[in-house]
Design a protein around this motif. Structure first.
Motif, PDB file in Angstrom:
ATOM      1  N   PRO B 138      46.173  51.494  24.964  1.00 20.49           N
ATOM      2  CA  PRO B 138      46.415  52.843  25.496  1.00 20.49           C
ATOM      3  C   PRO B 138      45.260  53.808  25.212  1.00 20.49           C
ATOM      4  O   PRO B 138      45.407  55.014  25.413  1.00 20.49           O
ATOM      5  N   PHE B 139      44.136  53.282  24.717  1.00 17.45           N
ATOM      6  CA  PHE B 139      43.027  54.160  24.326  1.00 17.45           C
ATOM      7  C   PHE B 139      41.823  54.048  25.252  1.00 17.45           C
ATOM      8  O   PHE B 139      41.508  52.969  25.746  1.00 17.45           O
ATOM      9  N   GLY B 140      41.145  55.183  25.445  1.00 18.78           N
ATOM     10  CA  GLY B 140      39.783  55.169  25.938  1.00 18.78           C
ATOM     11  C   GLY B 140      38.886  55.249  24.718  1.00 18.78           C
ATOM     12  O   GLY B 140      39.220  55.943  23.754  1.00 18.78           O
ATOM     13  N   TYR B 141      37.773  54.511  24.708  1.00 16.74           N
ATOM     14  CA  TYR B 141      36.878  54.506  23.541  1.00 16.74           C
ATOM     15  C   TYR B 141      35.516  53.941  23.931  1.00 16.74           C
ATOM     16  O   TYR B 141      35.385  53.285  24.960  1.00 16.74           O
ATOM     17  N   GLY B 158      34.179  59.604  24.452  1.00 17.90           N
ATOM     18  CA  GLY B 158      35.124  58.785  25.221  1.00 17.90           C
ATOM     19  C   GLY B 158      36.447  58.463  24.567  1.00 17.90           C
ATOM     20  O   GLY B 158      37.200  57.642  25.074  1.00 17.90           O
ATOM     21  N   GLN B 160      40.246  58.767  23.844  1.00 17.82           N
ATOM     22  CA  GLN B 160      41.330  59.284  24.680  1.00 17.82           C
ATOM     23  C   GLN B 160      42.578  58.459  24.430  1.00 17.82           C
ATOM     24  O   GLN B 160      42.507  57.250  24.180  1.00 17.82           O
ATOM     25  N   ASP B 162      46.159  57.379  26.249  1.00  8.51           N
ATOM     26  CA  ASP B 162      46.903  57.419  27.506  1.00  8.51           C
ATOM     27  C   ASP B 162      48.062  56.422  27.449  1.00  8.51           C
ATOM     28  O   ASP B 162      48.233  55.589  28.335  1.00  8.51           O
ATOM     29  N   ASN B 210      44.450  64.808  22.961  1.00  5.77           N
ATOM     30  CA  ASN B 210      43.241  64.356  23.648  1.00  5.77           C
ATOM     31  C   ASN B 210      42.056  65.296  23.440  1.00  5.77           C
ATOM     32  O   ASN B 210      40.918  64.849  23.311  1.00  5.77           O
ATOM     33  N   GLN B 214      38.620  63.967  21.803  1.00  2.00           N
ATOM     34  CA  GLN B 214      37.338  64.102  22.493  1.00  2.00           C
ATOM     35  C   GLN B 214      36.293  64.820  21.656  1.00  2.00           C
ATOM     36  O   GLN B 214      35.129  64.895  22.041  1.00  2.00           O
TER      37      GLN B 214
END
Lengths: 510, 510
Positions: B138-141, B158, B160, B162, B210, B214
């Protein structure tokens, strides 16, 4: 701002684009700027949360700059990425540009920029901005650490598809610097593009798809400098990207310490002399008191070559007045042992000059260089670098960074005295710049930044010969000539500043 | 097998574990072995597809070994990771171990292993196995490219979240070599652990979460060798891991070509001579015919120093018979220009010896070294390395890898003749090993593997002085003594093989 925002910060840090504003401003500008500059565009990704309008309106503030400075400073230096660095030179420190005349400066700057560009091209700099993964990708893949030698093949570990069920699955892998294949024995109807830059897998059997993915290989097809290939893995609208590093390992250069591990098979002493044979001879005699058979390499750029009656001394005669660092570089170029001990020609070995202790430190730590002290003077200094558009800023502070693991009396620092033991192979990689003819010391440690890991153990002590007036007329004359050369004239200082500006691409120091 | 399987393959490739079997076998064993050896365990992840029992039963076969060999071979060498490499020496080639007596070998091996371990520790080798990302995080990285200088701070781009909606969100970041923080100005109730190795964000506001993510920063807290910190990002049972590289950039060492960009400000000629002044003088005269003012550096280990009447020649007198590579290393240690041209003392400059052409190649490509030809003899050879447990295997093949971009008459290869132009700074990093006293050539290019990127342009040609019988008795005597030293005795050959075994950690060659 979006998750892509910081890409710009990175681009700026990596000096590919000049933005004449502070940190906060370009953080706000980055959303709009991103599209133009991101080399690795992140997938368009619905962000239900963050408005693309100025986030400062609905969002909490960022910490004020003074807070950031206090949080992210070391020795009073704000070590946070900025697009430009500055030196607040309160009296001390230099603006290196000043070493050139205003008239010459524009031409000098152009040459410096051209040489720096060539350097960066060959070093693969600036590096591209970070590769960002969006959330909820249906793929398993290797985030870090896939490495291949030029022209070799490696399996790509961890590839997997775990997306929603579908009547048919189509997954495409794309490389740019190499080719792809799979170890799975299947017909072209299922695996297409073997040995090419794009490999496509098409099957209704999800189990088979994953078996194939788990056996995908990457083949480097060009013999080249270290590079990073970004491989992409696509299914419908999902794209995962991951790095494959192409790199040839550096071949080891090991030294055999011999069956008895004698000190003479581990350490060579190196020194440089000029117009003061009496000092050199006194130093050599003091060496022999404690280390009868260690090899000593002497580089001499005096007028007349000396005759030294010592079978373990290697003597090199240089052109007259060739210079201090030229001689040091010559001396270390002749070493054939794992370690080399640097001493000045007017030092004096005593019972506190325990080379074995320094060897023990280099054997048990990751240091490349470890210094002792001269009559108790440790002369430790730290060098901190800030990167900037027009050159880096360097900050020199006395003292050390931290204690050395396993050696409570030693510390980690950036620069030490002229009495140090070094890994020969590492020392040669940095070397002593023969362009520095006269007084020079910290220049060597600046050249070593990023290459040499330096420590200091003050309790290993070497003596220094007294600055006694020479009674012998001949020697007195020599000393006079010597000091004429030794003097650090203004011209020489300007030359050194110019060297920092051009050679090291520095702009200023504090 | 699972997606973790290949971790083992990597561990093996990285020589941390000996498995006495072939590729296919350990691919099957790897599932059961994985738990013990994976340094970056992948999340336990339900795999509905792949049975953990022997997959060969339900799954398609892998390509047979002979097919793999044909797919992944270069010049007949199978360049695919194996846990051990072999040299099929058909007459040619060497088993380097053989250079030592059976009696000494066990002790030699122990010393070699100890020195190699020290080398690896200092180089940060072997590298850990790849970091694998499971699907549907579930992560942005940032997957790749986050880099920080020691003691500096960088934003982590990056980040995040979600994942599924929840009444409260708790996300934890953990570092091991540095500390974490966020630029967002929020109280401890929301952000906990600022400036520590673990940062916890706890909020019911997903949007706020978030925003904080960020603006997360990483701060390096220790001054150290290059390292990779693996930062983890956790929420409930989901864990994302990504690398942060801690590295100090290597400071540039640029040379100013001067306002007029004269050749003498760009290139220095270097040579080594021994007991044949007549050859040296003939070579120097030929240089002056075409390049009247280029600096020539001469290293001489003959009995009597020469007097050379040329203001642009720098002459260095060495201890008698110090040796071939010692002299070469001395000569290059004195260069103060961007490029250095190596020539032997019995070469002869002609109108085809166009140094400018070689300079043009190094200026416009990423090559470190570019060779010409001697009387049309190009002597190009490729070196291919295979890594193995007990040392690497090296394969030498004549010819080149590929044409050089932008220079259709030039090629990329690994080794060339004794007539080449090199980036001084790069050449010094490898150097000529002074332990090689007599005949030696390819040893230098082997030492340069992974450091020097080599090319060859055969249409830049230097001449060679005829091997004429000397009529002058004195010269004839010198030539006789010279050839005595020049002879490549069996003892010297054994010494060189032993050096490859110990110094370069090689086991054999073909």
């Amino acid at each position: 701002m979006t998750l892509c925002g910081y890409n710009l910060l990175w681009l700026l840090k990596m000096s590919t684009f000049v933005l004449g504003f502070g940190l906060v401003l370009f953080m706000f500008r980055s959303v709009y700027l991103h599209e133009e500059f991101s080399l690795h565009p992140v997938l368009p990704h619905p962000d239900p949360v963050l408005p693309r309008s100025n986030p400062a309106v609905q969002m909490p503030k960022l910490l004020p700059e003074e807070r950031l400075r206090s949080l992210f400073s070391y020795d009073g230096i704000w070590l946070f990425p900025k697009n430009q660095c500055h030196c607040e030179t309160k009296g001390q420190g230099y603006n290196f540009e000043g070493a050139y005349g205003q008239k010459d400066l524009p031409a000098v700057k152009a040459r410096r920029q051209a040489e720096f560009a060539h350097f960066q091209r060959r070093e693969g700099l600036p590096r591209p901005p970070p590769l960002l993964a969006p959330p909820n990708l249906p793929f398993g893949y290797p985030v870090h650490g896939v490495e291949v030698m030029p022209l070799h093949t490696v399996p790509i570990p961890g590839l997997q598809f775990d997306g929603p069920s579908a009547p048919n699955y189509k997954v495409t892998l794309t490389a740019s610097l190499g080719t792809l294949n799979t170890l799975a024995d299947l017909p072209d109807s299922v695996v297409w593009g073997r040995g090419q830059k794009q490999l496509t897998i098409s099957t209704s059997d999800r189990k088979l798809l994953n078996f194939i993915l788990q056996h995908v290989t990457y083949t480097s097809t060009v013999y080249q400098h270290p590079r990073v290939d970004v491989v992409s893995l696509t299914s419908k609208s999902s794209i995962a990207k991951f790095p494959v590093t192409i790199r040839h390992p550096v071949i080891p250069k090991l030294y055999d310490p011999g069956p008895e591990r004698k000190l003479r098979d581990l350490v060579t002493i190196a020194t440089k002399t000029f117009l003061r044979p009496h000092k050199l001879m006194t130093m050599l005699r003091s060496v022999r008191e404690y280390y009868p058979d260690l090899t000593v390499i002497v580089a001499d750029d005096s007028k007349e070559p000396l005759k030294i009656n010592d079978s373990h001394v290697e003597y090199y005669s240089m052109p007259f007045g060739k210079g201090w660092f030229a001689g040091r570089n010559l001396a270390i170029s002749q070493v054939t042992t794992k370690y080399v001990l640097w001493v000045d020609d007017d030092f004096l070995f005593t019972n506190k000059t325990k080379i074995e202790r320094l060897v023990d430190v280099l054997e048990k730590t990751e240091l490349d260089v470890v210094g002792g002290s001269v009559l108790g003077n440790v002369f430790q200094f730290k060098l901190l670098l800030e990167q900037g558009e027009n050159g880096d800023c360097i900050h020199r502070r006395s003292g050390s960074f931290q204690p050395l693991d396993g050696f409570p009396n030693c510390v980690v620092t950036s620069g030490v005295v002229n009495f140090f033991l070094a890994h020969t192979e590492r020392l040669l990689r940095v070397g002593f710049d023969p362009r520095l003819q006269r007084v020079a010391h910290s220049e060597f440690f600046i050249d070593g930044l990023g290459s040499l890991f330096v420590g200091s153990c003050p309790d290993v002590i070497i003596g220094h010969q007294a600055h006694s007036r020479e009674v012998d007329l001949e020697l007195a004359a020599l000393e006079k000539t010597y000091s004429k050369y030794r003097a650090n004239t203004n011209a020489q200082i300007q030359f050194k500043l110019a060297l920092h500006y051009f050679k090291n691409h520095l702009q200023c120091s504090t």
